[in-house]
Design an enzyme around this catalytic site. Structure first.
Site, PDB file in Angstrom:
ATOM      1  N   THR A 160       0.848  -1.198   0.000  1.00  0.00           N
ATOM      2  CA  THR A 160       0.000   0.000   0.000  1.00  0.00           C
ATOM      3  C   THR A 160       0.883   1.247   0.000  1.00  0.00           C
ATOM      4  O   THR A 160       1.990   1.213   0.534  1.00  0.00           O
ATOM      5  CB  THR A 160      -0.880  -0.032   1.271  1.00  0.00           C
TER       6      THR A 160
ATOM      7  N   SER B  49       1.964   5.296  -2.032  1.00  0.00           N
ATOM      8  CA  SER B  49       2.187   5.930  -3.334  1.00  0.00           C
ATOM      9  C   SER B  49       3.338   5.288  -4.106  1.00  0.00           C
ATOM     10  O   SER B  49       3.318   5.274  -5.340  1.00  0.00           O
ATOM     11  CB  SER B  49       2.444   7.427  -3.150  1.00  0.00           C
ATOM     12  N   THR B  50       4.357   4.768  -3.414  1.00  0.00           N
ATOM     13  CA  THR B  50       5.486   4.140  -4.114  1.00  0.00           C
ATOM     14  C   THR B  50       5.075   2.774  -4.652  1.00  0.00           C
ATOM     15  O   THR B  50       5.315   2.445  -5.828  1.00  0.00           O
ATOM     16  CB  THR B  50       6.702   3.993  -3.172  1.00  0.00           C
TER      17      THR B  50
ATOM     18  N   ASP C 238       6.386  -3.605  -1.018  1.00  0.00           N
ATOM     19  CA  ASP C 238       5.668  -2.663  -0.154  1.00  0.00           C
ATOM     20  C   ASP C 238       6.557  -1.470   0.177  1.00  0.00           C
ATOM     21  O   ASP C 238       7.790  -1.583   0.134  1.00  0.00           O
ATOM     22  CB  ASP C 238       5.232  -3.387   1.135  1.00  0.00           C
ATOM     23  N   GLY C 239       5.951  -0.369   0.521  1.00  0.00           N
ATOM     24  CA  GLY C 239       6.693   0.833   0.900  1.00  0.00           C
ATOM     25  C   GLY C 239       6.993   0.849   2.387  1.00  0.00           C
ATOM     26  O   GLY C 239       6.715  -0.110   3.103  1.00  0.00           O
TER      27      GLY C 239
ATOM     28  N   LYS D  47       6.080   1.257   9.353  1.00  0.00           N
ATOM     29  CA  LYS D  47       5.092   1.322   8.290  1.00  0.00           C
ATOM     30  C   LYS D  47       3.751   1.760   8.893  1.00  0.00           C
ATOM     31  O   LYS D  47       3.635   1.863  10.094  1.00  0.00           O
ATOM     32  CB  LYS D  47       4.935  -0.058   7.625  1.00  0.00           C
TER      33      LYS D  47
ATOM     34  N   GLU E  43      -0.604  -5.474   6.029  1.00  0.00           N
ATOM     35  CA  GLU E  43       0.727  -5.504   5.408  1.00  0.00           C
ATOM     36  C   GLU E  43       1.647  -6.465   6.150  1.00  0.00           C
ATOM     37  O   GLU E  43       2.411  -7.213   5.530  1.00  0.00           O
ATOM     38  CB  GLU E  43       1.338  -4.098   5.403  1.00  0.00           C
TER      39      GLU E  43
HETATM   40  C1  5RP Z   1       0.902   2.077   4.274  1.00  0.00           C
HETATM   41  C2  5RP Z   1       2.379   2.038   4.340  1.00  0.00           C
HETATM   42  C3  5RP Z   1       3.105   2.637   3.177  1.00  0.00           C
HETATM   43  O1  5RP Z   1       3.822   1.636   2.530  1.00  0.00           O
HETATM   44  C4  5RP Z   1       4.020   3.710   3.693  1.00  0.00           C
HETATM   45  O2  5RP Z   1       3.227   4.697   4.368  1.00  0.00           O
HETATM   46  C5  5RP Z   1       4.821   4.392   2.564  1.00  0.00           C
HETATM   47  O3  5RP Z   1       3.967   5.048   1.697  1.00  0.00           O
HETATM   48  P1  5RP Z   1       4.492   5.935   0.485  1.00  0.00           P
HETATM   49  O4  5RP Z   1       5.150   5.016  -0.489  1.00  0.00           O
HETATM   50  O5  5RP Z   1       3.249   6.612  -0.043  1.00  0.00           O
HETATM   51  O6  5RP Z   1       5.464   6.946   1.055  1.00  0.00           O
HETATM   52  O7  5RP Z   1       2.988   1.526   5.233  1.00  0.00           O
HETATM   53  O8  5RP Z   1       0.319   1.619   5.461  1.00  0.00           O
END
Ligand code: 5RP
Length: 234
Positions: free
Chosen positions: A31, A33-34, A88-89, A101, A110
């Protein structure tokens, strides 16, 4: 750094992770944006015929919506017995590859999906690298709505500063995909993430927290050098 540069780093690192997926894989879809870029590139590879027989396991409503949009077939944990790879990010990554996270309030699912994956690839831009967890980001803690008040008191007694996460473009608290609330807890000094992860999860009413210990296998970091995006492995 400009918003365009950050977007470029996220795009490139998402693509680099999607490039590592092989045909026939069950893929945990993270989940954020990345990861959204990784899901998009995965869909592109499926559409072009380069990747076949892919099944995705989403970690959130966001991931399942994106997977459907980009043509990635989905499955559930009831129907499979392993996950080959998860992408995952993260909100923070320390030098030992420990993570915070939950910036998207999806850390509970996640942790289930990323933790089951044989290979867990984390995709971040350079702003996420820290020397110690908790330096820039609070620890997200998912809590049953009826237990928010006692859990808040317990977290304060532990020396944390909990703050109920509020919605944007929605009045009131953020409600997770599971119908719970999130306390973002600032700790002044997280010296032992593994211990804190366990202590937090032991508070009655807490479902899961955003500290990920010993789960990440590969950290891909998007960076900008001389205006050009580059990817390095931590
Ligand atoms: C969601 C997360 C995301 O992976 C984390 O917040 C990073 O998000 P982004 O890639 O938008 O910076 O843990 O629960």
């Amino acid at each position: 750094m400009s918003a365009d540069a950050v977007k470029l780093m996220k795009q490139q690192v998402g693509k680099a992770a999607a490039d590592r997926v092989q045909s026939g894989s069950i893929v945990g879809l993270g989940t954020g944006s990345t990861t959204a870029f990784a899901i998009q590139f995965l869909g592109d590879r499926i559409k072009s015929g380069e990747l076949t027989n892919i099944k995705g396991i989403p970690t959130s409503f966001q991931a399942s919506v994106l997977a459907k949009q980009y043509g990635i077939p989905l499955t559930t944990l009831d129907e499979i017995d392993h996950i080959d790879i998860a992408i995952d990010g993260a909100d923070e990554v320390d030098p030992q590859k420990q993570l915070i996270k939950g910036g998207g309030a999806a850390h509970t699912r996640e942790k289930v999906v990323d933790g089951l994956a044989e290979l867990f690839i984390v995709v971040v831009d350079q702003s996420k690298l820290v020397s110690q967890l908790g330096s820039t980001f609070p620890v997200p803690v998912e809590v049953l709505p009826m237990a928010v008040t006692p859990v808040t008191r317990t977290l304060e007694k532990m020396g944390g500063q909990p703050e109920l996460r509020m919605g944007i473009k929605k009045d009131g608290p953020v409600i997770t995909d599971q119908g719970n609330m999130v306390l973002d807890v600032t700790f002044s000094n997280i010296t032992n993430p593994a211990e804190l992860e366990k202590v937090l999860n032991n508070i009655p009413g807490v479902l899961e927290n955003g500290i990920f210990v010993d789960l990440a296998d590969i950290i891909l970091v998007g960076e900008i050098h001389d205006g050009q995006p580059t990817i390095r492995e931590l």
